[in-house]
Motif scaffolding. Structure first.
Motif, PDB file in Angstrom:
ATOM      1  N   ASN A  48      -1.949  -4.837   2.522  1.00  0.00           N
ATOM      2  CA  ASN A  48      -1.606  -4.371   3.863  1.00  0.00           C
ATOM      3  C   ASN A  48      -0.186  -4.779   4.248  1.00  0.00           C
ATOM      4  OD1 ASN A  48      -4.079  -3.082   4.469  1.00  0.00           O
ATOM      5  ND2 ASN A  48      -5.014  -5.051   4.950  1.00  0.00           N
ATOM      6  N   ASP A  51       2.407  -2.696   2.329  1.00  0.00           N
ATOM      7  CA  ASP A  51       2.529  -1.373   2.942  1.00  0.00           C
ATOM      8  C   ASP A  51       3.388  -1.451   4.205  1.00  0.00           C
ATOM      9  OD1 ASP A  51       1.292   1.536   3.255  1.00  0.00           O
ATOM     10  OD2 ASP A  51       1.126   0.549   5.206  1.00  0.00           O
ATOM     11  N   ARG A  55       7.212   0.210   4.708  1.00  0.00           N
ATOM     12  CA  ARG A  55       7.475   1.167   5.794  1.00  0.00           C
ATOM     13  C   ARG A  55       8.633   0.710   6.670  1.00  0.00           C
ATOM     14  NH1 ARG A  55       3.674   1.340   9.376  1.00  0.00           N
ATOM     15  NH2 ARG A  55       2.103  -0.021   8.453  1.00  0.00           N
ATOM     16  N   ARG A 100       5.923  -0.545  -6.390  1.00  0.00           N
ATOM     17  CA  ARG A 100       6.550   0.763  -6.582  1.00  0.00           C
ATOM     18  C   ARG A 100       5.657   1.883  -6.045  1.00  0.00           C
ATOM     19  NH1 ARG A 100       9.311   2.564 -12.168  1.00  0.00           N
ATOM     20  NH2 ARG A 100       7.245   2.097 -13.002  1.00  0.00           N
ATOM     21  N   GLU A 101       4.348   1.741  -6.176  1.00  0.00           N
ATOM     22  CA  GLU A 101       3.459   2.778  -5.648  1.00  0.00           C
ATOM     23  C   GLU A 101       3.487   2.823  -4.124  1.00  0.00           C
ATOM     24  OE1 GLU A 101       1.805   5.277  -7.445  1.00  0.00           O
ATOM     25  OE2 GLU A 101       3.363   4.404  -8.711  1.00  0.00           O
ATOM     26  N   PHE A 102       3.615   1.669  -3.483  1.00  0.00           N
ATOM     27  CA  PHE A 102       3.770   1.688  -2.029  1.00  0.00           C
ATOM     28  C   PHE A 102       5.075   2.374  -1.644  1.00  0.00           C
ATOM     29  CE2 PHE A 102       0.567  -1.753  -2.001  1.00  0.00           C
ATOM     30  CZ  PHE A 102      -0.277  -1.242  -1.028  1.00  0.00           C
ATOM     31  N   ARG A 104       6.625   4.743  -3.388  1.00  0.00           N
ATOM     32  CA  ARG A 104       6.419   6.171  -3.655  1.00  0.00           C
ATOM     33  C   ARG A 104       5.600   6.830  -2.545  1.00  0.00           C
ATOM     34  NH1 ARG A 104       6.238   8.285  -8.959  1.00  0.00           N
ATOM     35  NH2 ARG A 104       4.073   8.905  -8.650  1.00  0.00           N
ATOM     36  N   ARG A 105       4.676   6.077  -1.970  1.00  0.00           N
ATOM     37  CA  ARG A 105       3.839   6.597  -0.897  1.00  0.00           C
ATOM     38  C   ARG A 105       4.665   7.106   0.270  1.00  0.00           C
ATOM     39  NH1 ARG A 105      -0.976   2.958   1.858  1.00  0.00           N
ATOM     40  NH2 ARG A 105      -2.063   4.670   2.936  1.00  0.00           N
ATOM     41  N   TYR A 106       5.825   6.479   0.495  1.00  0.00           N
ATOM     42  CA  TYR A 106       6.685   6.845   1.625  1.00  0.00           C
ATOM     43  C   TYR A 106       7.956   7.554   1.170  1.00  0.00           C
ATOM     44  CZ  TYR A 106       3.389   3.956   4.092  1.00  0.00           C
ATOM     45  OH  TYR A 106       2.220   3.452   4.607  1.00  0.00           O
TER      46      TYR A 106
END
Length: 259
Positions: A48, A51, A55, A100-102, A104-106
């Motif tokens: 959390n 993330d 952001r 890196r996936e977090f 890529r999420r944004y």
């Protein structure tokens, strides 16, 4: 020669669950920096918080970096843990992949990877560990920067392999005559004016005063301070203001340098 553009980086996202580190909010620090080293869960951080911090970085146009450490929540990653280079790099792979996936999420990319704490210091002197780490970076993130200490094995191995490297200047750490920082687990409150003057001098003259009172040359592309340093918000604000007053622009290394 004095520089006209410089990167400021800080370790962020270094809380865990309900536990909070440092005396400043990440949202306040994010406004003052240009690159963020985001904790990836082993020394601090959780999904959390990763993330949330990613952001924040995206919202502020701050370069995103993974900040992997030893598997040491209790010791905040500042205790050396024995392991083979393969074992330790697999821990890094796990952590970098998650961050890196977090990103890529944004819709963001991974600007850099900076090992944390005792892992950073061990890699600086351990050629085998640096080799394994750089091989991983060449395979999965050949364009991402490695943040490291000037003159370290990490820098040497990275340059020889063609991996982009960024050398750091440590605003809130003391220097030894070798050019290495004085590693500490307990940080005291520092004088923001003295730190600002130290940083400005490093940027303009390429010099820093050591713990023995001697001046040494220092080369770097990014200025680092730590979010768990007491009074870090005032320190970062004064440092940033002093740099801008000297005509320098603060920008992520992805915008300011090419390797």
């Amino acid at each position: 020669m004095a520089r006209t553009i410089v990167d400021i980086n800080c370790d962020l996202g270094e809380s865990f669950g309900r536990w909070r580190a440092g005396d400043a909010e990440d949202a306040d620090l994010m406004r003052l920096i240009s690159s963020a080293n985001i904790a990836t869960g082993f020394h601090a951080g959780d999904p959390n918080l990763m993330d949330q911090t990613v952001r924040l970085a995206v919202d502020h146009g701050v370069g995103i970096g993974a900040h992997p450490g030893y598997r040491d929540l209790h010791g905040f990653g500042r205790r050396r843990i024995a392991g083979t280079p393969a074992e330790l790099v697999n821990d890094i792979v796990y952590q970098v992949g998650a961050l890196r996936e977090f990103a890529r999420r944004y819709g963001a990319t991974l600007q850099h990877v900076k090992p944390h704490g005792a892992l950073y210091m061990e890699m600086a002197v351990n050629s085998d560990l640096s080799q394994s780490f750089v091989q991983f970076m060449r395979a999965v993130a050949p364009d991402a920067f490695i943040f490291c200490m000037a003159g370290s094995e990490t820098e040497r191995v990275g340059r020889e392999a063609g991996q982009p490297v960024v050398r750091e200047f440590y605003a809130d750490r003391d220097y030894e005559e070798s050019g290495s920082i004085v590693f500490t687990r307990q940080q005291v409150r520092l004088d923001p004016e003295a730190i600002a003057a130290k940083v400005v001098r490093a940027c303009k003259e390429g010099r820093v005063r050591t713990v023995t009172g001697r001046d040494i040359n220092i080369e770097f592309e990014s200025i680092c301070f730590h979010s768990d340093t007491p009074g870090c918000l005032e320190l970062a604000s004064r440092m940033r203001d002093a740099l801008i007053a000297e005509g320098m622009r603060i920008a992520p290394v992805s915008e300011s340098i090419t390797n």
